[in-house]
Design a protein around this motif. Sequence first.
Motif, PDB file in Angstrom:
ATOM      1  N   ALA A   8      -3.253  21.513  18.077  1.00 10.77           N
ATOM      2  CA  ALA A   8      -2.395  20.668  18.909  1.00 10.77           C
ATOM      3  C   ALA A   8      -2.552  21.038  20.377  1.00 10.77           C
ATOM      4  CB  ALA A   8      -0.947  20.830  18.484  1.00 10.77           C
ATOM      5  N   LEU A   9      -2.728  20.032  21.215  1.00 10.69           N
ATOM      6  CA  LEU A   9      -2.874  20.271  22.651  1.00 10.69           C
ATOM      7  C   LEU A   9      -1.574  20.001  23.390  1.00 10.69           C
ATOM      8  CD1 LEU A   9      -6.326  18.542  23.191  1.00 10.69           C
ATOM      9  CD2 LEU A   9      -5.869  20.983  23.340  1.00 10.69           C
ATOM     10  N   THR A  10      -0.709  19.224  22.764  1.00  7.87           N
ATOM     11  CA  THR A  10       0.571  18.919  23.387  1.00  7.87           C
ATOM     12  C   THR A  10       1.693  19.379  22.457  1.00  7.87           C
ATOM     13  OG1 THR A  10       0.406  16.698  22.479  1.00  7.87           O
ATOM     14  CG2 THR A  10      -0.233  16.967  24.756  1.00  7.87           C
ATOM     15  N   ASN A  11       2.893  19.243  22.935  1.00  8.33           N
ATOM     16  CA  ASN A  11       4.017  19.838  22.217  1.00  8.33           C
ATOM     17  C   ASN A  11       4.670  18.942  21.176  1.00  8.33           C
ATOM     18  OD1 ASN A  11       4.916  22.459  22.314  1.00  8.33           O
ATOM     19  ND2 ASN A  11       5.355  22.314  24.509  1.00  8.33           N
ATOM     20  N   ASP A  12       4.286  17.699  21.204  1.00  8.56           N
ATOM     21  CA  ASP A  12       5.008  16.720  20.399  1.00  8.56           C
ATOM     22  C   ASP A  12       4.072  16.017  19.419  1.00  8.56           C
ATOM     23  OD1 ASP A  12       3.461  15.671  22.314  1.00  8.56           O
ATOM     24  OD2 ASP A  12       4.882  14.157  22.994  1.00  8.56           O
ATOM     25  N   VAL A  13       3.299  16.813  18.687  1.00  8.05           N
ATOM     26  CA  VAL A  13       2.300  16.224  17.805  1.00  8.05           C
ATOM     27  C   VAL A  13       2.901  15.811  16.461  1.00  8.05           C
ATOM     28  CG1 VAL A  13       0.251  16.781  16.448  1.00  8.05           C
ATOM     29  CG2 VAL A  13       0.337  17.367  18.877  1.00  8.05           C
ATOM     30  N   THR A  14       2.630  14.580  16.067  1.00 10.14           N
ATOM     31  CA  THR A  14       3.055  14.095  14.758  1.00 10.14           C
ATOM     32  C   THR A  14       1.859  13.523  14.027  1.00 10.14           C
ATOM     33  OG1 THR A  14       5.123  13.402  15.795  1.00 10.14           O
ATOM     34  CG2 THR A  14       4.733  12.662  13.537  1.00 10.14           C
ATOM     35  N   ILE A  15       1.691  13.988  12.816  1.00 11.03           N
ATOM     36  CA  ILE A  15       0.521  13.595  12.045  1.00 11.03           C
ATOM     37  C   ILE A  15       0.922  13.034  10.685  1.00 11.03           C
ATOM     38  CG2 ILE A  15      -1.513  14.506  10.842  1.00 11.03           C
ATOM     39  CD1 ILE A  15      -1.571  16.683  13.071  1.00 11.03           C
ATOM     40  N   CYS A  16       0.344  11.901  10.330  1.00 14.62           N
ATOM     41  CA  CYS A  16       0.509  11.371   8.988  1.00 14.62           C
ATOM     42  C   CYS A  16      -0.787  11.622   8.237  1.00 14.62           C
ATOM     43  CB  CYS A  16       0.703   9.858   9.007  1.00 14.62           C
ATOM     44  SG  CYS A  16       2.112   9.328   9.962  1.00 14.62           S
ATOM     45  N   SER A  17      -0.700  11.685   6.931  1.00 10.86           N
ATOM     46  CA  SER A  17      -1.934  11.835   6.175  1.00 10.86           C
ATOM     47  C   SER A  17      -1.860  11.051   4.877  1.00 10.86           C
ATOM     48  CB  SER A  17      -2.191  13.307   5.867  1.00 10.86           C
ATOM     49  OG  SER A  17      -1.162  13.818   5.065  1.00 10.86           O
TER      50      SER A  17
ATOM     51  N   LEU B  54       0.794  -1.228   0.000  1.00  9.07           N
ATOM     52  CA  LEU B  54       0.000   0.000   0.000  1.00  9.07           C
ATOM     53  C   LEU B  54       0.820   1.268   0.000  1.00  9.07           C
ATOM     54  CD1 LEU B  54      -2.807  -0.920   2.468  1.00  9.07           C
ATOM     55  CD2 LEU B  54      -2.662  -1.226   0.009  1.00  9.07           C
ATOM     56  N   CYS B  55       1.370   1.520   1.163  1.00 10.66           N
ATOM     57  CA  CYS B  55       2.146   2.735   1.309  1.00 10.66           C
ATOM     58  C   CYS B  55       1.392   3.957   0.814  1.00 10.66           C
ATOM     59  CB  CYS B  55       3.468   2.613   0.572  1.00 10.66           C
ATOM     60  SG  CYS B  55       4.469   1.311   1.244  1.00 10.66           S
ATOM     61  N   ILE B  56       0.202   4.122   1.324  1.00  9.45           N
ATOM     62  CA  ILE B  56      -0.584   5.247   0.844  1.00  9.45           C
ATOM     63  C   ILE B  56      -0.299   6.535   1.608  1.00  9.45           C
ATOM     64  CG2 ILE B  56      -2.495   3.901  -0.083  1.00  9.45           C
ATOM     65  CD1 ILE B  56      -3.984   4.405   2.519  1.00  9.45           C
ATOM     66  N   ILE B  57       0.444   6.403   2.685  1.00  7.71           N
ATOM     67  CA  ILE B  57       0.752   7.626   3.434  1.00  7.71           C
ATOM     68  C   ILE B  57       1.572   8.583   2.563  1.00  7.71           C
ATOM     69  CG2 ILE B  57       2.092   8.574   5.349  1.00  7.71           C
ATOM     70  CD1 ILE B  57       1.351   6.158   6.978  1.00  7.71           C
ATOM     71  N   THR B  58       1.090   9.783   2.463  1.00  5.12           N
ATOM     72  CA  THR B  58       1.787  10.743   1.603  1.00  5.12           C
ATOM     73  C   THR B  58       2.311  11.946   2.377  1.00  5.12           C
ATOM     74  OG1 THR B  58      -0.310  11.832   1.142  1.00  5.12           O
ATOM     75  CG2 THR B  58       0.415  10.161  -0.417  1.00  5.12           C
ATOM     76  N   GLY B  59       1.656  12.262   3.476  1.00  2.70           N
ATOM     77  CA  GLY B  59       2.062  13.467   4.200  1.00  2.70           C
ATOM     78  C   GLY B  59       2.572  13.155   5.590  1.00  2.70           C
ATOM     79  N   PHE B  60       3.297  14.084   6.124  1.00  4.35           N
ATOM     80  CA  PHE B  60       3.913  13.890   7.416  1.00  4.35           C
ATOM     81  C   PHE B  60       4.108  15.288   7.996  1.00  4.35           C
ATOM     82  CE2 PHE B  60       7.323  12.667  10.336  1.00  4.35           C
ATOM     83  CZ  PHE B  60       6.835  11.447  10.782  1.00  4.35           C
ATOM     84  N   LYS B  61       3.654  15.498   9.213  1.00  3.92           N
ATOM     85  CA  LYS B  61       3.691  16.855   9.731  1.00  3.92           C
ATOM     86  C   LYS B  61       3.918  16.844  11.233  1.00  3.92           C
ATOM     87  CE  LYS B  61       0.685  19.854   7.981  1.00  3.92           C
ATOM     88  NZ  LYS B  61      -0.583  20.576   7.731  1.00  3.92           N
ATOM     89  N   LYS B  62       4.658  17.822  11.697  1.00  3.83           N
ATOM     90  CA  LYS B  62       4.838  17.969  13.138  1.00  3.83           C
ATOM     91  C   LYS B  62       4.229  19.285  13.597  1.00  3.83           C
ATOM     92  CE  LYS B  62       8.872  15.066  14.033  1.00  3.83           C
ATOM     93  NZ  LYS B  62       8.288  14.339  15.200  1.00  3.83           N
ATOM     94  N   ALA B  63       3.763  19.314  14.835  1.00  2.32           N
ATOM     95  CA  ALA B  63       3.179  20.552  15.345  1.00  2.32           C
ATOM     96  C   ALA B  63       3.468  20.659  16.826  1.00  2.32           C
ATOM     97  CB  ALA B  63       1.674  20.554  15.108  1.00  2.32           C
ATOM     98  N   LYS B  64       3.443  21.898  17.326  1.00  7.06           N
ATOM     99  CA  LYS B  64       3.622  22.083  18.765  1.00  7.06           C
ATOM    100  C   LYS B  64       2.380  22.733  19.359  1.00  7.06           C
ATOM    101  CE  LYS B  64       6.030  26.505  18.722  1.00  7.06           C
ATOM    102  NZ  LYS B  64       5.684  26.921  17.343  1.00  7.06           N
TER     103      LYS B  64
END
Lengths: 226, 226
Positions: A100-109, A27-37
């Motif tokens: 983001a509610l915490t400082n170490d948010v990582t999101i895939c999309s 599959l490998c459909i993950i295309t995005g990757f994002k970090k937030a604080k």
Amino acid sequence: MDSEVKYWYLRNHKLFWVLNNMQLKQLCIITGFKKAKKGDIIYLFPSDAPKIYFLKKGNIKIASIDEDGHEITKEIIQKGDLFGELSLDTSIKSNEYAQALTNDVTICSFLLSDFEALMEKHPGLALSYTKFVGLRFKRMSSNYSNLIFKDARSRLIYFIKDWAIREGVIEGEKATVMNYLTQQDIAQIICTSRQTITQLFNDFEEEGLLHYNRKEIIVLDLRKMK
Amino acid sequence: MDSEVKYWYLRNHKLFWVLNNMQLKQLCIITGFKKAKKGDIIYLFPSDAPKIYFLKKGNIKIASIDEDGHEITKEIIQKGDLFGELSLDTSIKSNEYAQALTNDVTICSFLLSDFEALMEKHPGLALSYTKFVGLRFKRMSSNYSNLIFKDARSRLIYFIKDWAIREGVIEGEKATVMNYLTQQDIAQIICTSRQTITQLFNDFEEEGLLHYNRKEIIVLDLRKMK
DNA sequence: CAAGAAATGTCGGCTGCATGACATTTTTAA
DNA sequence: TTAAAAATGTCATGCAGCCGACATTTCTTG
């Protein structure tokens, strides 16, 4: 991101359990990757293609603002949860956003279109997804019922217990939750004023139901919380 | 019921538009057929197999009672709508039930298991169903937001306008709705007391916004209803 | 470490609307 | 047709909790 990593993110989500390892690896459909604080706003509806998001790390809230400037928090999303346009309907523009509610948010999309294509090929996945979304909806719906009928005190108790059970460390009837929410955040979740939350936490403390501070909430006896 | 009739019931539901005529004719998954008159309770969760229902004629409400004896109406179901365990999740027993609001209610039902099997074979259907459930939920969610933030007057206005647009006969800015709900019913829908509804309808009448009686509600100018 | 920002604590006034009680009107069923 | 039941109308009372105002505590950032 290499495909081995993508594989693991998806593998760990029960939604994809219906697929065997071979299928998943392809599959490998993950295309995005994002970090937030903490405090960062993540817009769920970019002008380009609609996406589904997957929270890898941290906590975020899904919220929206109505025409009167009223802000409501609709959901708290936790590690491992999917969010975004889960209904697969992109016709109506929602005014929802994530923060983001915490400082170490990582999101895939991944792209909604990729996911839809995938479901076309794997009917089991489609069914599994439908149930998954159905459950999520049910949960939200039950939250809403609570908001409408119970008074602020009952709502807060319901929220804390739910929070404790979902995220807390349980020892017997005692539960400890890492408190990454401000009283203002909680007020927005259970739809009351910030002052009422303050008052209620102090009441609970006095009644010996829990210990509250900015770092953690300790429920002393889950059975007594009602 | 002969298969030709079943075919038409489903054909007319947009959920099944993704299937072509041949596929549809082969289905005939409708297994139940029931009539009810005003006030009749229809239990959604029979002890045997879980079902999905389809309202062919009339109006019903989906309601539930909480532990305090509080009754809330969650949805008004109209001709052509699906209802029942739409989330496909049968694990948690819900305390919801349906009640006929009009005298000429006709309900078809099919087995959840049949429907699931069908989706396994037709991923397009599963996708379409997920979108459908998502939309339904979105609608519910917007209703809930309304309940939580607006005062009783705004809620009633929102409800009447929505009702008028969904079911009413519209002529320019005037709308006429057949009124099959008692004030008590409406109170349960927008979560307020019966007395408040009475008061508000009288206010609206005085303000020249609408004419209310037990048979019909005439909104004089939809634009002014806000 | 200091100063500003953010979060929490506390109080009192105000109000929307629930609730109960009862009258009146309309519908239902016998 | 008529009595009982259901629906609607009206009023007085009480209170949960919103809101503004402000103090105090804690956190953040240069």
